[in-house]
Design an enzyme around this catalytic site. Structure first.
Site, PDB file in Angstrom:
ATOM      1  N   ASN A  32       0.879  -1.170   0.000  1.00  0.00           N
ATOM      2  CA  ASN A  32       0.000   0.000   0.000  1.00  0.00           C
ATOM      3  C   ASN A  32       0.916   1.220   0.000  1.00  0.00           C
ATOM      4  OD1 ASN A  32      -1.789   2.060   0.502  1.00  0.00           O
ATOM      5  ND2 ASN A  32      -2.191   1.477   2.637  1.00  0.00           N
ATOM      6  N   TRP A  33       1.039   1.831  -1.171  1.00  0.00           N
ATOM      7  CA  TRP A  33       1.987   2.944  -1.280  1.00  0.00           C
ATOM      8  C   TRP A  33       1.494   4.221  -0.613  1.00  0.00           C
ATOM      9  CZ3 TRP A  33       4.011   2.790  -7.068  1.00  0.00           C
ATOM     10  CH2 TRP A  33       4.901   1.715  -7.201  1.00  0.00           C
ATOM     11  N   LYS A  34       0.200   4.252  -0.298  1.00  0.00           N
ATOM     12  CA  LYS A  34      -0.379   5.478   0.294  1.00  0.00           C
ATOM     13  C   LYS A  34      -0.095   6.663  -0.636  1.00  0.00           C
ATOM     14  CE  LYS A  34       0.048   3.265   4.735  1.00  0.00           C
ATOM     15  NZ  LYS A  34       0.158   3.378   6.187  1.00  0.00           N
ATOM     16  N   HIS A  47      -9.363   1.398   4.611  1.00  0.00           N
ATOM     17  CA  HIS A  47      -8.093   1.578   5.312  1.00  0.00           C
ATOM     18  C   HIS A  47      -8.296   2.525   6.505  1.00  0.00           C
ATOM     19  CE1 HIS A  47      -3.995   2.704   6.244  1.00  0.00           C
ATOM     20  NE2 HIS A  47      -3.679   1.542   5.726  1.00  0.00           N
ATOM     21  N   GLU A  59      -6.609   4.877   7.608  1.00  0.00           N
ATOM     22  CA  GLU A  59      -6.370   6.306   7.343  1.00  0.00           C
ATOM     23  C   GLU A  59      -7.589   6.936   6.684  1.00  0.00           C
ATOM     24  OE1 GLU A  59      -2.636   5.699   5.351  1.00  0.00           O
ATOM     25  OE2 GLU A  59      -1.773   5.106   7.271  1.00  0.00           O
ATOM     26  N   GLU A  77      -5.562  -4.927  10.440  1.00  0.00           N
ATOM     27  CA  GLU A  77      -4.541  -3.921  10.705  1.00  0.00           C
ATOM     28  C   GLU A  77      -4.849  -3.202  12.015  1.00  0.00           C
ATOM     29  OE1 GLU A  77      -2.407  -2.783   6.800  1.00  0.00           O
ATOM     30  OE2 GLU A  77      -4.072  -1.411   7.073  1.00  0.00           O
ATOM     31  N   GLY A 116       2.365   2.292  10.665  1.00  0.00           N
ATOM     32  CA  GLY A 116       3.308   3.391  10.484  1.00  0.00           C
ATOM     33  C   GLY A 116       3.990   3.817  11.772  1.00  0.00           C
ATOM     34  N   SER A 151       3.276  -2.147  10.227  1.00  0.00           N
ATOM     35  CA  SER A 151       4.721  -2.227  10.442  1.00  0.00           C
ATOM     36  C   SER A 151       5.297  -3.600  10.144  1.00  0.00           C
ATOM     37  CB  SER A 151       5.090  -1.769  11.870  1.00  0.00           C
ATOM     38  OG  SER A 151       4.686  -0.431  12.084  1.00  0.00           O
ATOM     39  N   GLY A 160       5.011   1.259   4.554  1.00  0.00           N
ATOM     40  CA  GLY A 160       6.367   1.792   4.414  1.00  0.00           C
ATOM     41  C   GLY A 160       7.338   0.882   3.683  1.00  0.00           C
TER      42      GLY A 160
HETATM   43  P1  PGA Z   1       2.830   0.268   7.534  1.00  0.00           P
HETATM   44  O1  PGA Z   1       1.368   0.480   6.891  1.00  0.00           O
HETATM   45  O2  PGA Z   1       3.343  -1.032   6.994  1.00  0.00           O
HETATM   46  O3  PGA Z   1       3.626   1.459   7.075  1.00  0.00           O
HETATM   47  O4  PGA Z   1       2.635   0.220   9.018  1.00  0.00           O
HETATM   48  C1  PGA Z   1       0.493  -0.613   6.711  1.00  0.00           C
HETATM   49  C2  PGA Z   1      -0.801  -0.106   6.127  1.00  0.00           C
HETATM   50  O5  PGA Z   1      -1.225   1.002   6.500  1.00  0.00           O
HETATM   51  O6  PGA Z   1      -1.425  -0.774   5.300  1.00  0.00           O
END
Ligand code: PGA
Length: 256
Positions: A13-15, A99, A101, A171, A177, A217, A239
């Site tokens: 997931n590149w966000k 997600h 976010e 998640e 993150g 993470s 990330g």
């Molecule tokens: P992260 O993000 O690996 O940077 O913790 C995971 C995600 O939000 O899908």
């Protein structure tokens, strides 16, 4: 049915990272480095504007491309949103829905997540449906209640047949993150609970066949242990998916 017959899926997931030209280079590099690692599906979920470049770069390789969100309406006055039909026409195959976010910063609720999930499935997408508890909920000891409630609400109206195109990403929000990873046992406990919830909704066959990822993470150092758990069938990686060499190590860990 055993874990070994479920398809492992490692998805990046590149966000909000990577321009189209950066996306092209990163997809090419990821495809090259993970070439021949056929033990799992490899997916990269990229920003909307990167989709054409990413899809072109992935063409003829094993890497699949997805979007990070989709609107539930077919079309109309929804400024800033993108429909399933638009995503299908550019050639995206996967879409992330729900997600944390999106839930945290953009007002997504279980109701809108459910609508988006159903719209994406109706358009033929594979949906990576994200859910998980926030830190206060874990501390209050209500993780299982929250996660089973989200599973039921987010999948309301989704048929057993459609579940073949649903991947669930567990998640824990406190692990995203932050560098804080759920322990393999914590991840296993909640992924198993999600599978039991799926069994109560759809029966054992569907529950046993559904891919459940862990995300939060996950990285090249901790992936192997997380992925060794019976109910952890893959990962959704933020990330670490931005660096093809690191992402490749996670894909490698999923080959066992
Ligand atoms: P992260 O993000 O690996 O940077 O913790 C995971 C995600 O939000 O899908």
């Amino acid at each position: 049915m055993k874990k070994s017959v479920r398809r492992a899926v490692i998805a990046g997931n590149w966000k909000m990272n990577m321009t189209p030209s950066e996306a092209k280079a990163a997809v090419e590099e990821t495809a090259r480095l993970t070439n021949g690692m056929s033990g799992c599906d490899v997916v990269l979920c990229v920003p909307f504007v990167d989709l054409p470049a990413a899809i072109e770069a992935a063409a003829g390789t094993h890497v699949k491309i997805g979007a990070q969100n989709v609107h539930f309406a077919e079309k109309g006055a929804f400024t800033g949103e993108v429909s399933a039909k638009m995503l299908a026409e550019v050639g995206a195959e996967y879409v992330i829905v729900g997600h944390s976010e999106r839930r945290q910063y953009f007002g997504e609720t279980d109701e809108t997540v459910n609508l988006r999930t159903k719209a994406a499935l109706a358009a033929g997408f594979k949906v990576i449906l994200c859910l998980g508890e926030v830190l206060e909920q874990r501390k209050a000891g209500i993780t299982s209640e929250i996660v089973s409630m989200q599973t039921k609400l987010d999948l309301a109206g989704v048929s057993a047949e459609e579940m073949a195109n649903v991947i669930i990403a567990y998640e824990p929000v406190w692990a995203i993150g932050t560098g804080l990873t759920a322990t393999p046992d914590q991840a296993e406990e909640v992924c198993a609970l999600i599978r039991r919830t799926l069994a109560s909704l759809y029966g054992d066959t569907v529950a046993e066949a559904t891919t459940i990822q862990y995300g939060g993470s996950m990285n090249d150092a901790n992936a192997a242990e997380l992925l060794s758990k019976e109910n952890v069938d893959g990962g959704l990686i933020g990330g670490a998916s931005l660096v093809p060499a690191k992402f490749t190590k996670i894909v490698e860990a999923a080959q066992a």
